[in-house]
Scaffold this motif. Sequence first.
Motif, short mmCIF file in Angstrom:
data_model
loop_
_atom_site.label_atom_id
_atom_site.label_comp_id
_atom_site.label_asym_id
_atom_site.label_seq_id
_atom_site.Cartn_x
_atom_site.Cartn_y
_atom_site.Cartn_z
N GLN A 140 -5.76 3.11 -9.07
CA GLN A 140 -5.22 4.14 -8.18
C GLN A 140 -6.35 5.08 -7.79
O GLN A 140 -7.18 5.45 -8.61
CB GLN A 140 -4.06 4.89 -8.82
CG GLN A 140 -4.30 5.46 -10.20
CD GLN A 140 -3.05 6.06 -10.80
OE1 GLN A 140 -2.30 6.79 -10.16
NE2 GLN A 140 -2.81 5.77 -12.08
N TRP A 141 -6.39 5.41 -6.51
CA TRP A 141 -7.48 6.21 -5.95
C TRP A 141 -7.01 7.64 -5.75
O TRP A 141 -5.94 7.89 -5.23
CB TRP A 141 -7.92 5.62 -4.62
CG TRP A 141 -9.03 6.39 -3.96
CD1 TRP A 141 -8.90 7.46 -3.12
CD2 TRP A 141 -10.43 6.15 -4.10
NE1 TRP A 141 -10.14 7.91 -2.71
CE2 TRP A 141 -11.10 7.13 -3.30
CE3 TRP A 141 -11.19 5.23 -4.81
CZ2 TRP A 141 -12.48 7.18 -3.20
CZ3 TRP A 141 -12.56 5.29 -4.71
CH2 TRP A 141 -13.20 6.25 -3.92
N ASP A 159 0.03 3.59 -16.89
CA ASP A 159 -0.75 4.49 -16.05
C ASP A 159 -2.08 3.81 -15.80
O ASP A 159 -2.97 3.84 -16.64
CB ASP A 159 -0.94 5.83 -16.76
CG ASP A 159 -1.70 6.84 -15.92
OD1 ASP A 159 -1.47 6.87 -14.70
OD2 ASP A 159 -2.52 7.59 -16.48
N HIS A 184 0.44 10.88 -10.67
CA HIS A 184 0.25 9.55 -11.26
C HIS A 184 1.03 8.48 -10.49
O HIS A 184 2.04 8.77 -9.85
CB HIS A 184 0.77 9.49 -12.71
CG HIS A 184 0.23 10.54 -13.62
ND1 HIS A 184 -0.82 10.33 -14.49
CD2 HIS A 184 0.63 11.83 -13.82
CE1 HIS A 184 -1.05 11.43 -15.18
NE2 HIS A 184 -0.19 12.36 -14.79
N PHE A 185 0.55 7.25 -10.62
CA PHE A 185 1.36 6.07 -10.34
C PHE A 185 1.59 5.37 -11.67
O PHE A 185 0.65 5.06 -12.40
CB PHE A 185 0.64 5.10 -9.39
CG PHE A 185 0.88 5.40 -7.93
CD1 PHE A 185 2.13 5.20 -7.37
CD2 PHE A 185 -0.15 5.88 -7.14
CE1 PHE A 185 2.36 5.47 -6.02
CE2 PHE A 185 0.06 6.16 -5.80
CZ PHE A 185 1.32 5.96 -5.24
N GLY A 231 5.79 7.08 -8.55
CA GLY A 231 4.61 7.78 -8.07
C GLY A 231 4.94 9.20 -7.69
O GLY A 231 6.03 9.48 -7.20
N VAL A 238 -7.98 5.09 -12.92
CA VAL A 238 -8.20 5.95 -11.75
C VAL A 238 -9.60 5.74 -11.20
O VAL A 238 -10.57 5.60 -11.95
CB VAL A 238 -8.00 7.43 -12.13
CG1 VAL A 238 -8.47 8.35 -11.02
CG2 VAL A 238 -6.54 7.70 -12.44
N ILE A 262 -2.57 -5.21 -8.19
CA ILE A 262 -3.00 -3.81 -8.31
C ILE A 262 -4.23 -3.70 -9.21
O ILE A 262 -4.22 -4.21 -10.33
CB ILE A 262 -1.86 -2.93 -8.87
CG1 ILE A 262 -0.57 -3.13 -8.06
CG2 ILE A 262 -2.29 -1.47 -8.88
CD1 ILE A 262 -0.69 -2.77 -6.61
N LYS A 273 0.85 -1.19 0.00
CA LYS A 273 0.00 0.00 0.00
C LYS A 273 0.89 1.24 0.00
O LYS A 273 1.65 1.48 0.94
CB LYS A 273 -0.93 -0.01 1.21
CG LYS A 273 -1.85 -1.22 1.25
CD LYS A 273 -2.86 -1.12 2.37
CE LYS A 273 -3.90 -0.06 2.08
NZ LYS A 273 -4.96 -0.04 3.11
N ILE A 330 -2.95 10.49 -3.59
CA ILE A 330 -3.30 9.34 -4.43
C ILE A 330 -2.67 8.09 -3.81
O ILE A 330 -1.61 8.17 -3.19
CB ILE A 330 -2.84 9.50 -5.90
CG1 ILE A 330 -1.31 9.63 -5.99
CG2 ILE A 330 -3.52 10.70 -6.54
CD1 ILE A 330 -0.79 9.62 -7.43
N TRP A 331 -3.33 6.97 -3.96
CA TRP A 331 -2.74 5.73 -3.47
C TRP A 331 -3.19 4.56 -4.32
O TRP A 331 -4.19 4.61 -5.04
CB TRP A 331 -3.07 5.50 -1.99
CG TRP A 331 -4.51 5.44 -1.60
CD1 TRP A 331 -5.35 4.37 -1.64
CD2 TRP A 331 -5.29 6.54 -1.09
NE1 TRP A 331 -6.59 4.72 -1.18
CE2 TRP A 331 -6.58 6.03 -0.83
CE3 TRP A 331 -5.01 7.88 -0.80
CZ2 TRP A 331 -7.60 6.82 -0.30
CZ3 TRP A 331 -6.03 8.67 -0.28
CH2 TRP A 331 -7.30 8.14 -0.04
N LEU A 332 -2.40 3.50 -4.24
CA LEU A 332 -2.67 2.29 -5.04
C LEU A 332 -3.74 1.45 -4.38
O LEU A 332 -3.77 1.30 -3.16
CB LEU A 332 -1.39 1.46 -5.18
CG LEU A 332 -0.28 2.06 -6.04
CD1 LEU A 332 0.94 1.13 -6.01
CD2 LEU A 332 -0.74 2.27 -7.47
#
Length: 238
Positions: free
Chosen positions: A165-166, A126, A149-150, A88, A129, A162, A2, A178-180
């Motif tokens: 991404q939020w 990418d 971005h991640f 990220g 989202v 995965i 995370k 933002i997080w995965l």
Amino acid sequence: MKILSLNMSGWGNTAKRRRLSSLIQSGVFEMCLLQETKRSDFDDFMIQNLWGNYNVDWLTKESTGKRNLWSELLDFKLNNEKGEWVLGGDFNAILKVDERKGCNGGGLRNEREEFGLFVDLVELSDIPVVGKNFSWFSADSKSMSRIDHFLLSEGFIDKGGISGQWIGNHDISDHCPIWLLCSNLDWGPKPFKFNNCWTRHLEFNSFVTNLWRNLNINGKKAFVIKEKLKLLKEGLKV
């Protein structure tokens, strides 16, 4: 794993850091990527207080400008053994036209194409989202962009489960955290990823045409196309 990323827009006061610490600990994140703290000096006490316990490793890197950073990352990839990648943060660039609203600038198209080329060359994705469409908002909320971005390697996406991404709410910065999103659920087949740089190869068109014609797949049209794209993807990787 995370992972949380946030452009802080300044280290700020105690209240701001307390809010960030609460966000980090509420999500039980294993890694946190912070940008634009506008500080040059950190110590163990500051980071441990932010993280919420003593069991934390940390490092800092001076800002070098986005294009210098892209060049450094590409050089690192080309001169080291193959591995899984996670990038990220605030790239201050978009990949698609609809990722920016209310912002004008003559060089935006060139910047978008340059960033897209970098993503292609480092062979990262990418991922989709969830949450909001934009990660940065101006003070009057008339301008907004998705510049955070991640970017992940395909192997990391598979191994980490995965799913996206939020983009969270922004309350301590003009950027959203933002997080995965990690999940072992089966979300169906991954989309076919096309790297624009492939088309610059002199033999690209003939290679794809010959490979496609020689693939003999039987079944319904949708199944045939899906299987052909899967085999084409494997052929392009070789």
